[in-house]
Design a protein around this motif. Structure first.
Motif, short mmCIF file in Angstrom:
data_model
loop_
_atom_site.label_atom_id
_atom_site.label_comp_id
_atom_site.label_asym_id
_atom_site.label_seq_id
_atom_site.Cartn_x
_atom_site.Cartn_y
_atom_site.Cartn_z
N TYR A 156 0.91 -1.08 0.00
CA TYR A 156 0.06 -0.10 -0.07
C TYR A 156 0.97 1.20 0.15
N VAL A 160 0.96 8.78 1.06
CA VAL A 160 0.63 8.66 2.40
C VAL A 160 1.54 8.97 3.21
N GLU A 220 -2.09 9.20 12.66
CA GLU A 220 -3.03 8.04 11.76
C GLU A 220 -2.37 6.92 12.06
N LEU A 279 -2.59 2.83 10.49
CA LEU A 279 -3.00 1.92 9.68
C LEU A 279 -2.32 0.49 10.20
N HIS A 321 -11.67 0.98 9.37
CA HIS A 321 -12.14 1.12 8.32
C HIS A 321 -11.35 0.32 7.15
N LYS A 322 -11.91 -0.39 6.46
CA LYS A 322 -11.13 -1.00 5.36
C LYS A 322 -10.62 -0.15 4.50
N VAL A 323 -9.25 -0.06 4.03
CA VAL A 323 -8.56 0.77 2.95
C VAL A 323 -8.49 -0.12 1.76
N TRP A 348 -5.87 -1.72 7.09
CA TRP A 348 -7.03 -1.16 7.93
C TRP A 348 -6.65 0.32 8.57
N SER A 349 -7.50 1.28 8.60
CA SER A 349 -7.39 2.62 8.99
C SER A 349 -8.11 2.46 10.40
#
Length: 271
Positions: A108, A115, A215, A217, A236-238, A260-261
């Motif tokens: 990712y 990011v 943040e 992840l 939250h699924k990224v 995931w976030s």
């Protein structure tokens, strides 16, 4: 991991004792980037340990999600693929596995350099260092890698060399529940294999977000311990990646891995 059959199951089972090591230093002193960097650029490795790691791992960039990154891992061509795990002299080599959650995070980051570009990053439970390496490759302004295994720190330096990177700072201690650092991003992969460790992570990560707006992840292929934990309701699924066949075989049929976030609500503060 790279040990077949019962050997693999034995080492995976030992994650319980590994989790105890992560939980053993609650109330650690405040973390400072320089003060606790046990390994950094210019740090020489013990020649004997370096020779052992070079002899008993294989340099590979295949069979995982990030062929851009070369890593020293245990493979079928390595002696300890066949030897009893107890004969490995430096403790269980969890760092020599490129776990599915770490693969997803690294993929990712490489695909989405924005990011991390210009941001400070903590790679928690870094293992082989692939996610930290991906962050450096993608332009992070600062990268700190963390693991509790000093051999993992040495392996990370070797892996930086393989990828023509200056070694990033590496802290070898349990920093969970320590004073919150000023990181823009925290990455962690495959860390939710023990309920008590997961609880500690849940609390500390919430604190990092509340105090520093960090943040977070998380990479995980959907293991039961992760999906059943209360943290899952705050994720939250990224993105989801299909795992290469080699990784599927090493992980007993897991077919994909997810980034995931972590976005805890204020109402979850006391969970």
């Amino acid at each position: 991991m790279a040990f077949r059959g019962g050997k693999w199951l034995l080492l995976v089972g030992r994650q319980n004792s590994f989790a105890k090591a992560w939980r053993s230093s609650k109330g650690s002193p405040p973390l400072r980037w320089k003060r606790y960097c046990h390994w950094s650029a210019g740090k020489s490795l013990d020649p004997e340990v370096r020779a052992f790691l070079e002899e008993n791992t294989e340099i590979t960039s295949t069979g995982h999600l990030t062929p851009e990154i070369r890593l020293r891992l245990l493979t079928p061509r390595c002696r300890f693929w066949r030897e009893k795990p107890d004969l490995w002299p430096y403790g269980d080599p969890f760092w020599a596995i490129y776990w599915p959650g770490g693969q997803a995070l690294s993929r990712y980051i490489l695909d989405n350099p924005r990011v991390v570009k210009g941001r400070s990053v903590l790679d928690l439970g870094s293992g082989c260092g692939a996610t930290a390496i991906a962050a450096v490759m993608s332009g992070a302004s600062q990268v700190l890698a963390n693991d509790i295994d000093p051999i993992a720190g040495m392996a990370m330096i070797l892996n930086c060399e393989l990828n023509h990177l200056n070694p990033f700072p590496i802290v070898i201690k349990n920093i969970i529940n320590s004073e919150v650092g000023n990181w823009d991003l925290i990455f962690l992969g495959d860390m939710f294999y023990d309920e008590q460790l997961a609880n500690s992570l849940h609390h500390w990560l919430r604190t990092c977000i509340r105090i520093q707006q960090t943040e977070v992840l998380i990479g995980d292929p959907g293991r039961h311990q992760f999906l059943s934990h209360s943290i899952h309701s705050q994720l939250h699924k990224v993105i989801e990646y299909s795992l290469p066949e080699h990784t599927r075989q090493e992980n007993y049929g897991l077919t994909s891995s997810i980034v995931w976030s972590y976005q805890p609500s204020n109402s979850s503060e006391n969970c």
